[in-house]
Write a protein that holds these residues in place. Structure first.
Motif, mmCIF file in Angstrom:
data_model
loop_
_atom_site.group_PDB
_atom_site.id
_atom_site.type_symbol
_atom_site.label_atom_id
_atom_site.label_comp_id
_atom_site.label_asym_id
_atom_site.label_seq_id
_atom_site.Cartn_x
_atom_site.Cartn_y
_atom_site.Cartn_z
ATOM 1 N N ARG A 9 0.814 -1.207 0.000
ATOM 2 C CA ARG A 9 0.000 0.000 0.000
ATOM 3 C C ARG A 9 0.856 1.270 0.000
ATOM 4 O O ARG A 9 0.947 1.963 -0.998
ATOM 5 C CB ARG A 9 -0.940 -0.006 1.218
ATOM 6 C CG ARG A 9 -2.074 1.009 1.099
ATOM 7 C CD ARG A 9 -2.783 1.223 2.406
ATOM 8 N NE ARG A 9 -1.995 2.123 3.245
ATOM 9 C CZ ARG A 9 -2.430 2.642 4.383
ATOM 10 N NH1 ARG A 9 -3.614 2.334 4.844
ATOM 11 N NH2 ARG A 9 -1.667 3.454 5.081
ATOM 12 N N ASN A 14 -0.396 4.797 -2.360
ATOM 13 C CA ASN A 14 -0.466 6.140 -1.775
ATOM 14 C C ASN A 14 0.915 6.653 -1.409
ATOM 15 O O ASN A 14 1.862 5.884 -1.285
ATOM 16 C CB ASN A 14 -1.384 6.153 -0.546
ATOM 17 C CG ASN A 14 -0.921 5.191 0.530
ATOM 18 O OD1 ASN A 14 -1.124 3.982 0.415
ATOM 19 N ND2 ASN A 14 -0.281 5.696 1.569
ATOM 20 N N TRP A 27 -3.655 10.157 3.933
ATOM 21 C CA TRP A 27 -3.684 9.124 2.897
ATOM 22 C C TRP A 27 -4.000 9.793 1.556
ATOM 23 O O TRP A 27 -5.142 10.148 1.289
ATOM 24 C CB TRP A 27 -4.716 8.037 3.221
ATOM 25 C CG TRP A 27 -4.512 6.822 2.368
ATOM 26 C CD1 TRP A 27 -3.814 5.706 2.697
ATOM 27 C CD2 TRP A 27 -4.961 6.625 1.020
ATOM 28 N NE1 TRP A 27 -3.797 4.831 1.631
ATOM 29 C CE2 TRP A 27 -4.482 5.369 0.603
ATOM 30 C CE3 TRP A 27 -5.698 7.389 0.123
ATOM 31 C CZ2 TRP A 27 -4.738 4.843 -0.669
ATOM 32 C CZ3 TRP A 27 -5.947 6.888 -1.156
ATOM 33 C CH2 TRP A 27 -5.467 5.622 -1.534
ATOM 34 N N PRO A 29 -3.374 9.398 -2.717
ATOM 35 C CA PRO A 29 -2.888 8.481 -3.753
ATOM 36 C C PRO A 29 -1.716 9.067 -4.536
ATOM 37 O O PRO A 29 -1.634 10.281 -4.727
ATOM 38 C CB PRO A 29 -4.103 8.277 -4.654
ATOM 39 C CG PRO A 29 -4.969 9.463 -4.430
ATOM 40 C CD PRO A 29 -4.707 9.909 -3.015
ATOM 41 N N MET A 73 -9.671 4.585 0.014
ATOM 42 C CA MET A 73 -9.001 3.973 -1.134
ATOM 43 C C MET A 73 -10.009 3.191 -1.989
ATOM 44 O O MET A 73 -10.046 3.343 -3.213
ATOM 45 C CB MET A 73 -7.884 3.048 -0.642
ATOM 46 C CG MET A 73 -7.166 2.284 -1.729
ATOM 47 S SD MET A 73 -5.732 1.347 -1.111
ATOM 48 C CE MET A 73 -6.490 0.173 0.011
#
Length: 182
Positions: A9, A14, A27, A29, A73
């Protein structure tokens, strides 16, 4: 041929931070990553996420916050017309002697169990040596992206045995163009 793709991840999907991603707001991307996931899932790949989240063990954020990050997400991927089949995470710290923290293969085993499929020859895309080692131990094809901590990983391990891409979007483009040639 396996249609399974396992993504780390932080640093792959991100932006990463040496001080951890601790809030939903933090968070964010990496440009192109959400669209890459959508394109891959639209092409029939099973997209999964396997992530070490020792910030939970360190008391930096709660599992509830982690799940909220994952909801963000999933929502972004869904808006891009993509799908993530499952997300597995290790909440433990480096000294907890669990079987799930990468480079161990527990997270990959959880994905196999959840999806009732084998991860042998699946792609595992990561930005750290731990990701590449987990891929090798589980019989996956290791992919190192230079985003996140990937460039640092490559500099420290120039002989790393992995296919190397700039980022997730670059990997997706290469894989999909390879599919069209097949």
């Amino acid at each position: 041929m396996s249609k399974l793709i396992i993504l780390d991840r932080d640093g792959v999907i991100n932006q990463d931070s040496d001080s951890y991603i601790k809030t939903v707001e933090e968070w964010q991307p990496i440009p192109g990553s959400i669209e890459a996931i959508a394109k891959l899932s639209q092409a029939g790949y099973l997209i999964t996420v396997a992530t070490n989240q020792s910030g939970i063990a360190r008391g930096l954020f709660s599992e509830k916050t982690l799940l909220a990050m994952h909801e963000k997400m999933l929502s972004m991927v869904s808006e891009a017309k993509g799908k993530i089949e499952c997300i597995v995470y290790c909440p433990h710290g480096p000294d907890d002697a669990c079987d799930c923290r990468k480079p161990k293969t527990g997270l990959i085993n959880q994905i196999e169990s959840t999806l009732k499929t084998s991860a042998i020859n699946a792609w595992l895309v990561g930005d750290s040596l731990r990701d590449i080692e987990a891929a090798e131990k589980a019989g996956c094809k290791p992919i190192l992206v230079k985003s996140g901590k990937g460039q640092r990983t490559l500099t420290a391990n120039p002989a790393i045995k992995a296919e190397i891409h700039d980022d997730l979007a670059d990997f997706a483009e290469a894989l999909l163009s390879q599919d069209h040639k097949a």
